[in-house]
Design a protein around this motif. Sequence first.
Motif, PDB file in Angstrom:
ATOM      1  N   LEU A  26       0.839  -1.202   0.000  1.00  0.00           N
ATOM      2  CA  LEU A  26       0.000   0.000   0.000  1.00  0.00           C
ATOM      3  C   LEU A  26       0.876   1.255   0.000  1.00  0.00           C
ATOM      4  O   LEU A  26       0.602   2.199  -0.761  1.00  0.00           O
ATOM      5  CB  LEU A  26      -0.918  -0.005   1.218  1.00  0.00           C
ATOM      6  CG  LEU A  26      -1.826   1.227   1.368  1.00  0.00           C
ATOM      7  CD1 LEU A  26      -2.754   1.366   0.171  1.00  0.00           C
ATOM      8  CD2 LEU A  26      -2.617   1.165   2.670  1.00  0.00           C
ATOM      9  N   ARG A  27       1.911   1.258   0.861  1.00  0.00           N
ATOM     10  CA  ARG A  27       2.793   2.435   0.891  1.00  0.00           C
ATOM     11  C   ARG A  27       3.500   2.632  -0.441  1.00  0.00           C
ATOM     12  O   ARG A  27       3.712   3.763  -0.886  1.00  0.00           O
ATOM     13  CB  ARG A  27       3.810   2.288   2.031  1.00  0.00           C
ATOM     14  CG  ARG A  27       3.225   2.483   3.415  1.00  0.00           C
ATOM     15  CD  ARG A  27       4.313   2.641   4.460  1.00  0.00           C
ATOM     16  NE  ARG A  27       5.100   1.438   4.595  1.00  0.00           N
ATOM     17  CZ  ARG A  27       4.794   0.427   5.408  1.00  0.00           C
ATOM     18  NH1 ARG A  27       3.689   0.483   6.135  1.00  0.00           N
ATOM     19  NH2 ARG A  27       5.585  -0.636   5.493  1.00  0.00           N
ATOM     20  N   ARG A  28       3.845   1.532  -1.072  1.00  0.00           N
ATOM     21  CA  ARG A  28       4.489   1.618  -2.390  1.00  0.00           C
ATOM     22  C   ARG A  28       3.547   2.260  -3.407  1.00  0.00           C
ATOM     23  O   ARG A  28       3.940   3.151  -4.166  1.00  0.00           O
ATOM     24  CB  ARG A  28       4.885   0.208  -2.845  1.00  0.00           C
ATOM     25  CG  ARG A  28       5.575   0.134  -4.207  1.00  0.00           C
ATOM     26  CD  ARG A  28       6.055  -1.288  -4.441  1.00  0.00           C
ATOM     27  NE  ARG A  28       6.736  -1.432  -5.719  1.00  0.00           N
ATOM     28  CZ  ARG A  28       6.129  -1.831  -6.842  1.00  0.00           C
ATOM     29  NH1 ARG A  28       4.839  -2.112  -6.833  1.00  0.00           N
ATOM     30  NH2 ARG A  28       6.830  -1.932  -7.964  1.00  0.00           N
ATOM     31  N   GLY A  29       2.302   1.817  -3.392  1.00  0.00           N
ATOM     32  CA  GLY A  29       1.320   2.400  -4.311  1.00  0.00           C
ATOM     33  C   GLY A  29       1.071   3.867  -4.030  1.00  0.00           C
ATOM     34  O   GLY A  29       1.009   4.702  -4.948  1.00  0.00           O
ATOM     35  N   LEU A  30       0.943   4.214  -2.741  1.00  0.00           N
ATOM     36  CA  LEU A  30       0.716   5.621  -2.386  1.00  0.00           C
ATOM     37  C   LEU A  30       1.921   6.477  -2.774  1.00  0.00           C
ATOM     38  O   LEU A  30       1.771   7.636  -3.183  1.00  0.00           O
ATOM     39  CB  LEU A  30       0.444   5.739  -0.895  1.00  0.00           C
ATOM     40  CG  LEU A  30      -0.868   5.127  -0.388  1.00  0.00           C
ATOM     41  CD1 LEU A  30      -0.951   5.203   1.125  1.00  0.00           C
ATOM     42  CD2 LEU A  30      -2.067   5.826  -1.020  1.00  0.00           C
TER      43      LEU A  30
END
Length: 511
Positions: free
Chosen positions: A41-45
């Motif tokens: 999720l952090r990678r996508g954000l």
Amino acid sequence: MSSTLTPEREGTRDDQDDAERDRLITDSLQTSQRRAEGVKLRRGLTFLLMTLVLPGSAQVAAGNRRLGRAALRVWAGLWVVAVLAGLFVLVSRSAAITAITAPGTLRVIQVLLVVLGVGWALLFLDAWRISSPPEMARRHRLGFAALSLGLAFAVVIGLVASANVVSAQRELVSTVFAGGGDKAAKAGRINILLMGGDAGADRTGLRPDSMTVASVDQETGRTVLISLPRNLEKAPFPASSPLHKKFPKGFDCPNDVCMLNAVYTYAMAHKELYPKVKNPGAQATKEAIEGVTGLTINYWSLIDLKGFEDLVDALGGITMDVYRKVPIGGGPTHPIYGYVEAGKNRHLDGKEALWFARSRSDSSDWDRIVRQKCVMNAMLNQLDPVTVLTKFNGIASASKEIVATDIPGSQVSTMLDLAQKAKTKPVGSLAIVPPLLKKPADPDFPKIQAAIAEQIQKSEAMDEPKPSASAAPAGNASASAKPKKSSSGSSSSDPAKKGVDTSNLSKVCSA
């Protein structure tokens, strides 16, 4: 004494140990899975944030690098153009605004904004793709997709809305600012004829019932508004005017119908006299005003009073002092159905501002002239750049329908500069009314022109450095003495005797 466990108890203890071990393994796996899901999720954000701040950087980091590098080059190029444009404005503001507001430039900017909006949105969608949403936790997928689509939608809407503003500007410049005026200052001043037209179903053609000359000092912006009555007769035309041959002794005819506001209608009915002029009525009226005032008019601007209401509403209304109660309606076709109430700092909508400016009930033409100038003064003071930018589409839409002018688009920046300067100084006022004008049917034009010249001279003198007391030679009383009245009580420095209003409009219009 030794204790021993029965086979049943030993089996229960082993089962508990196995269960605890399985629980610990499960918790460890779930913790690792949650960590992995959080990382994804952090990678996508991060990819979305990179696309928002530096479009193309997400693709360079984890996607199509060729696409990312192309997007970064475009982004860098836009910043270079923006910096160069800013430097251009700092070096030559007028030339920069003229170049940027040219219809061709605005068309390119409009298309570019739309293309950028679509391209940026696609980069957000690609950032969502390279974030591998199927590998995210189910609870994260929907929110992440909504955020990605929201950002893509926001940039498209924002840039398309900006393109619409640019389109409105381009259409406004092309439609309204047709050009044809004279940009050369006359004795250091720019003189603009402001006309308020009223083309009703019960009237023959359009007639400018409101005629005001704004004489603006080219250097300081200090302005004098000179109002002329619509029923003035025998207006002389300059020798260069096509109407001079028709009316060599001024615009005069039987039954007192050749009033100043009828010049427009006459010229529009005789367009053959102005074969190469887009608006013969405005041109003829400008020539008549030149004959009356002795001023050379640089530009004219015509506002349809019926559309004036839309323009004021597009501005969000105007705030001004209403120094007296004015009827709404009145006359043979408009019964009185309300009032613009008197009061200080009243916020007027378009209808109230229109009727305050034009109402004839319980009024004279002279009072009407004053009210019109008060509305002009209020609009001048409130037309700041922030208001224009935030409400530009509405202003442009209203302006295209109700405004015509011979100011060219290339001079818009100059006019804006003068308007900004004018806002910092009190506006002078001169109305051609009694006692300066004893009879509209028999005006004294030399007297009118002398009063206008004197009022302009007084306005210019306000920006001249004041001589110090020590500047006068000793014993020379006349050097610093004020003009004295003659035995007849008159004085060239007493404009009140000539009907000149020396008060600034802020005082004239105060409640």
